[in-house]
Design a protein around this motif. Structure first.
Motif, PDB file in Angstrom:
ATOM      1  N   TYR A  48       0.828  -1.211   0.000  1.00  0.00           N
ATOM      2  CA  TYR A  48       0.000   0.000   0.000  1.00  0.00           C
ATOM      3  C   TYR A  48       0.866   1.267   0.000  1.00  0.00           C
ATOM      4  CZ  TYR A  48      -3.885  -3.105   1.124  1.00  0.00           C
ATOM      5  OH  TYR A  48      -4.823  -4.101   1.091  1.00  0.00           O
ATOM      6  N   LEU A  49       2.013   1.210   0.677  1.00  0.00           N
ATOM      7  CA  LEU A  49       2.903   2.364   0.698  1.00  0.00           C
ATOM      8  C   LEU A  49       3.515   2.621  -0.677  1.00  0.00           C
ATOM      9  CD1 LEU A  49       4.728   2.031   4.144  1.00  0.00           C
ATOM     10  CD2 LEU A  49       2.632   3.264   3.547  1.00  0.00           C
ATOM     11  N   VAL A  50       3.739   1.561  -1.455  1.00  0.00           N
ATOM     12  CA  VAL A  50       4.201   1.743  -2.839  1.00  0.00           C
ATOM     13  C   VAL A  50       3.123   2.453  -3.660  1.00  0.00           C
ATOM     14  CG1 VAL A  50       4.766   0.523  -4.974  1.00  0.00           C
ATOM     15  CG2 VAL A  50       5.843  -0.152  -2.835  1.00  0.00           C
ATOM     16  N   SER A  51       1.886   2.056  -3.485  1.00  0.00           N
ATOM     17  CA  SER A  51       0.787   2.732  -4.183  1.00  0.00           C
ATOM     18  C   SER A  51       0.723   4.207  -3.806  1.00  0.00           C
ATOM     19  CB  SER A  51      -0.537   2.041  -3.842  1.00  0.00           C
ATOM     20  OG  SER A  51      -1.637   2.726  -4.405  1.00  0.00           O
ATOM     21  N   LEU A  52       0.896   4.484  -2.522  1.00  0.00           N
ATOM     22  CA  LEU A  52       0.899   5.878  -2.068  1.00  0.00           C
ATOM     23  C   LEU A  52       2.078   6.645  -2.661  1.00  0.00           C
ATOM     24  CD1 LEU A  52      -0.256   8.110  -0.248  1.00  0.00           C
ATOM     25  CD2 LEU A  52       1.101   7.158   1.645  1.00  0.00           C
ATOM     26  N   ALA A  53       3.242   6.007  -2.746  1.00  0.00           N
ATOM     27  CA  ALA A  53       4.419   6.664  -3.313  1.00  0.00           C
ATOM     28  C   ALA A  53       4.216   6.984  -4.798  1.00  0.00           C
ATOM     29  CB  ALA A  53       5.655   5.780  -3.131  1.00  0.00           C
ATOM     30  N   VAL A  54       3.604   6.069  -5.543  1.00  0.00           N
ATOM     31  CA  VAL A  54       3.334   6.319  -6.966  1.00  0.00           C
ATOM     32  C   VAL A  54       2.344   7.475  -7.126  1.00  0.00           C
ATOM     33  CG1 VAL A  54       2.358   5.327  -9.074  1.00  0.00           C
ATOM     34  CG2 VAL A  54       3.872   3.954  -7.636  1.00  0.00           C
ATOM     35  N   ALA A  55       1.320   7.505  -6.278  1.00  0.00           N
ATOM     36  CA  ALA A  55       0.353   8.607  -6.331  1.00  0.00           C
ATOM     37  C   ALA A  55       1.019   9.943  -5.995  1.00  0.00           C
ATOM     38  CB  ALA A  55      -0.798   8.327  -5.374  1.00  0.00           C
ATOM     39  N   ASP A  56       1.890   9.933  -5.000  1.00  0.00           N
ATOM     40  CA  ASP A  56       2.595  11.163  -4.637  1.00  0.00           C
ATOM     41  C   ASP A  56       3.521  11.621  -5.770  1.00  0.00           C
ATOM     42  OD1 ASP A  56       1.379  11.363  -2.190  1.00  0.00           O
ATOM     43  OD2 ASP A  56       2.953  10.301  -1.108  1.00  0.00           O
ATOM     44  N   LEU A  57       4.170  10.671  -6.423  1.00  0.00           N
ATOM     45  CA  LEU A  57       4.997  11.020  -7.590  1.00  0.00           C
ATOM     46  C   LEU A  57       4.159  11.686  -8.665  1.00  0.00           C
ATOM     47  CD1 LEU A  57       7.337   7.902  -8.005  1.00  0.00           C
ATOM     48  CD2 LEU A  57       8.062  10.265  -7.625  1.00  0.00           C
ATOM     49  N   GLN A  73      -3.269  15.104 -12.197  1.00  0.00           N
ATOM     50  CA  GLN A  73      -3.318  15.752 -10.888  1.00  0.00           C
ATOM     51  C   GLN A  73      -4.377  15.104 -10.005  1.00  0.00           C
ATOM     52  OE1 GLN A  73      -3.997  19.932 -11.217  1.00  0.00           O
ATOM     53  NE2 GLN A  73      -2.012  20.389 -12.143  1.00  0.00           N
ATOM     54  N   TYR A  74      -5.577  15.038 -10.511  1.00  0.00           N
ATOM     55  CA  TYR A  74      -6.679  14.500  -9.711  1.00  0.00           C
ATOM     56  C   TYR A  74      -6.544  12.993  -9.515  1.00  0.00           C
ATOM     57  CZ  TYR A  74      -9.231  18.872  -9.482  1.00  0.00           C
ATOM     58  OH  TYR A  74      -9.600  20.159  -9.191  1.00  0.00           O
ATOM     59  N   LEU A  75      -5.975  12.293 -10.485  1.00  0.00           N
ATOM     60  CA  LEU A  75      -5.744  10.860 -10.314  1.00  0.00           C
ATOM     61  C   LEU A  75      -4.769  10.610  -9.167  1.00  0.00           C
ATOM     62  CD1 LEU A  75      -6.000   7.914 -11.147  1.00  0.00           C
ATOM     63  CD2 LEU A  75      -4.246   8.325 -12.901  1.00  0.00           C
ATOM     64  N   GLY A  76      -3.675  11.368  -9.118  1.00  0.00           N
ATOM     65  CA  GLY A  76      -2.713  11.214  -8.024  1.00  0.00           C
ATOM     66  C   GLY A  76      -3.308  11.569  -6.679  1.00  0.00           C
ATOM     67  N   ILE A  77      -4.081  12.648  -6.636  1.00  0.00           N
ATOM     68  CA  ILE A  77      -4.695  13.076  -5.369  1.00  0.00           C
ATOM     69  C   ILE A  77      -5.678  12.026  -4.865  1.00  0.00           C
ATOM     70  CG2 ILE A  77      -6.249  14.778  -4.344  1.00  0.00           C
ATOM     71  CD1 ILE A  77      -4.983  16.844  -6.274  1.00  0.00           C
ATOM     72  N   ASN A  78      -6.559  11.555  -5.744  1.00  0.00           N
ATOM     73  CA  ASN A  78      -7.578  10.586  -5.330  1.00  0.00           C
ATOM     74  C   ASN A  78      -6.972   9.225  -5.007  1.00  0.00           C
ATOM     75  OD1 ASN A  78      -9.417  12.629  -5.813  1.00  0.00           O
ATOM     76  ND2 ASN A  78     -10.038  11.861  -7.811  1.00  0.00           N
ATOM     77  N   ALA A  79      -5.988   8.797  -5.777  1.00  0.00           N
ATOM     78  CA  ALA A  79      -5.350   7.506  -5.499  1.00  0.00           C
ATOM     79  C   ALA A  79      -4.590   7.528  -4.180  1.00  0.00           C
ATOM     80  CB  ALA A  79      -4.418   7.132  -6.647  1.00  0.00           C
ATOM     81  N   SER A  80      -3.992   8.656  -3.834  1.00  0.00           N
ATOM     82  CA  SER A  80      -3.271   8.740  -2.562  1.00  0.00           C
ATOM     83  C   SER A  80      -4.224   8.629  -1.378  1.00  0.00           C
ATOM     84  CB  SER A  80      -2.481  10.053  -2.484  1.00  0.00           C
ATOM     85  OG  SER A  80      -3.353  11.173  -2.463  1.00  0.00           O
ATOM     86  N   SER A  81      -5.370   9.293  -1.449  1.00  0.00           N
ATOM     87  CA  SER A  81      -6.323   9.193  -0.342  1.00  0.00           C
ATOM     88  C   SER A  81      -6.904   7.786  -0.239  1.00  0.00           C
ATOM     89  CB  SER A  81      -7.447  10.221  -0.522  1.00  0.00           C
ATOM     90  OG  SER A  81      -8.184   9.959  -1.703  1.00  0.00           O
ATOM     91  N   SER A 102      -5.320   5.026  -1.118  1.00  0.00           N
ATOM     92  CA  SER A 102      -4.248   4.186  -0.593  1.00  0.00           C
ATOM     93  C   SER A 102      -4.142   4.329   0.919  1.00  0.00           C
ATOM     94  CB  SER A 102      -2.917   4.549  -1.255  1.00  0.00           C
ATOM     95  OG  SER A 102      -2.959   4.339  -2.651  1.00  0.00           O
ATOM     96  N   ILE A 103      -4.299   5.541   1.418  1.00  0.00           N
ATOM     97  CA  ILE A 103      -4.274   5.763   2.866  1.00  0.00           C
ATOM     98  C   ILE A 103      -5.431   5.033   3.542  1.00  0.00           C
ATOM     99  CG2 ILE A 103      -4.640   7.531   4.634  1.00  0.00           C
ATOM    100  CD1 ILE A 103      -2.958   9.417   2.925  1.00  0.00           C
ATOM    101  N   ALA A 104      -6.620   5.126   2.951  1.00  0.00           N
ATOM    102  CA  ALA A 104      -7.763   4.406   3.518  1.00  0.00           C
ATOM    103  C   ALA A 104      -7.532   2.898   3.488  1.00  0.00           C
ATOM    104  CB  ALA A 104      -9.036   4.768   2.749  1.00  0.00           C
ATOM    105  N   ALA A 105      -6.906   2.404   2.420  1.00  0.00           N
ATOM    106  CA  ALA A 105      -6.680   0.958   2.278  1.00  0.00           C
ATOM    107  C   ALA A 105      -5.720   0.436   3.337  1.00  0.00           C
ATOM    108  CB  ALA A 105      -6.155   0.648   0.878  1.00  0.00           C
ATOM    109  N   PHE A 106      -4.576   1.116   3.553  1.00  0.00           N
ATOM    110  CA  PHE A 106      -3.660   0.572   4.561  1.00  0.00           C
ATOM    111  C   PHE A 106      -4.177   0.801   5.980  1.00  0.00           C
ATOM    112  CE2 PHE A 106      -1.099   4.683   4.069  1.00  0.00           C
ATOM    113  CZ  PHE A 106      -1.324   5.170   5.349  1.00  0.00           C
TER     114      PHE A 106
END
Length: 381
Positions: free
Chosen positions: A60-69, A102-110, A112-116
């Motif tokens: 899940y942290l990898v997913s968050l890192a990709v979204a942040d990138l 932009q919105y894909l990264g923002i939404n995917a990061s949130s 990913s946080i909910a998932a972990f």
């Protein structure tokens, strides 16, 4: 992103074209983006290239890192060009694609946080179920579904964004803004705000409260012999098992603290920008002070850049993996391999000791903790 805070499509920060603003904004955003890009790339590399780092939580942290990138590249770097040139330089196609990512990264990061957060809750509060639910394969499936669903949801931004030309001081300035009216945009924004900001934070608050009750309020059971003294090999085995359980609990607490810090910073650093957009939605004339917008944008970029620093500070295993990735020396690789073997042997030994104890309920609790530590708590210790 900052021009999206304006329902009336005004120039926003482009009205401040002073050299001071250009230098400060460019330097600040470039530093944050550069550090964030390097840090998040390292997170992805250490998890994908180090076998013992491939745990459900790290997935899940990898997913968050990709979204942040994605946020740093699609939102941070284009804002540097806006600050320097005061106009949109990437054309109509660039406006559509950059807005989408932009919105894909923002939404995917949130998401990913909910998932972990849910994964941590199941692993700690329901350890029996965690053996089948909190697995590396299931984590990859969940992340894939998160990215597919958010990618499809964000397709609408291809139809909502557009470039337009505005005249400012007898000069034509191109901006990337909305092509829909304010009345149409506000319901979309508030739905986005509720689903991808308020809901994940509310869920995280409730679940971390339940996790804290288990980890920090319930003492660990202590196993003793009937006379309270050592009783040869059997009692020594029980002590070893108790020590392993204490180590597992300490590791869980550390992992949970680290993930909780990630959630708290997500809430705090996104709050200025989210609040500004909500306030501007009810104002006849939007508040678009250039310096305050720079502060809000910098907080958003900082949120996408700070997570690798948190992992390095709060996780011994991430810190060791980062050092190994930076050094790439044979000695460091050999030391890391030995560490992994020792960790596996210790966990197997713990299972063997617990199987030989007399108290069945204590055996099952400690065995569950040991197995869950191998599958879901591979971040620390």
């Amino acid at each position: 992103m900052e021009n999206f805070t304006s329902p009336n499509k005004t120039l926003g920060p482009w009205t401040d074209r002073s050299m001071t603003y250009k230098l400060i904004s460019t330097f600040l955003v470039l530093i944050i983006c550069a550090l964030g890009i390097v840090g998040n790339v390292m997170v992805v590399l250490v998890v994908l290239t180090t076998k013992h780092m491939r745990t459900p939580t790290n997935c899940y942290l990898v997913s968050l890192a990709v979204a942040d990138l994605m946020v740093l590249v699609a939102a941070g770097l284009p804002s540097v060009a806006d600050s320097l040139y005061g106009s949109w330089l990437f054309g109509h196609a660039g406006c559509l694609c950059i807005t989408y990512f932009q919105y894909l990264g923002i939404n995917a990061s949130s998401c990913s946080i909910a998932a972990f957060t849910v994964e941590r809750y199941i692993a700690i509060c329901h350890p029996i179920r965690a053996q089948s639910l909190c697995t590396y394969t299931r984590a990859k499936r969940i992340i894939l579904s998160v990215w597919i669903s958010t990618s499809l949801y964000c397709v609408m931004w291809f139809y909502l964004a557009n470039t337009e030309e505005l005249v400012y001081d007898n000069a034509t300035v191109v901006s990337c803004a909305y092509k829909v009216s304010r009345n149409l945009y506000l319901p979309i924004y508030f739905f986005d705000f509720g689903v991808f900001f308020v809901l994940p934070l509310a869920l995280s608050t409730v679940l971390y409260g339940l996790i804290a009750r288990i980890l920090f309020l319930n003492p660990l059971p202590k196993t003793k012999s009937q006379n309270g003294h050592s009783a040869g090999t059997k009692t020594n085995g029980l002590k070893s098992s108790s020590q392993c359980s204490s180590t597992t609990a300490a590791s869980r607490r550390q992992v949970t603290k680290m993930l909780a810090v990630v959630v708290v910073l997500f809430a705090v650093l996104w709050m200025p920008y989210r609040t500004l957009v909500v306030v501007n939605s009810f104002l006849n004339e939007a508040y678009l002070d250039a310096w305050f917008l720079l502060f809000c944008r910098s907080c958003v970029y900082l949120n996408s850049a700070v997570n690798p620093v948190i992992y390095n500070v709060m996780s011994q295993k991430f810190r060791a993996a980062f050092r190994k990735l930076c050094s790439c020396s044979p000695q460091a690789q050999g030391k890391q391999t030995a560490y992994s073997v020792t960790l596996t042997y210790s966990a197997v030994k713990e299972v063997s000791v617990m199987e030989s104890t007399e108290h069945f309920s204590t055996e099952m609790d400690e065995l569950t903790e040991g197995q869950e530590d191998l599958t879901g708590d591979g971040l620390d210790k």
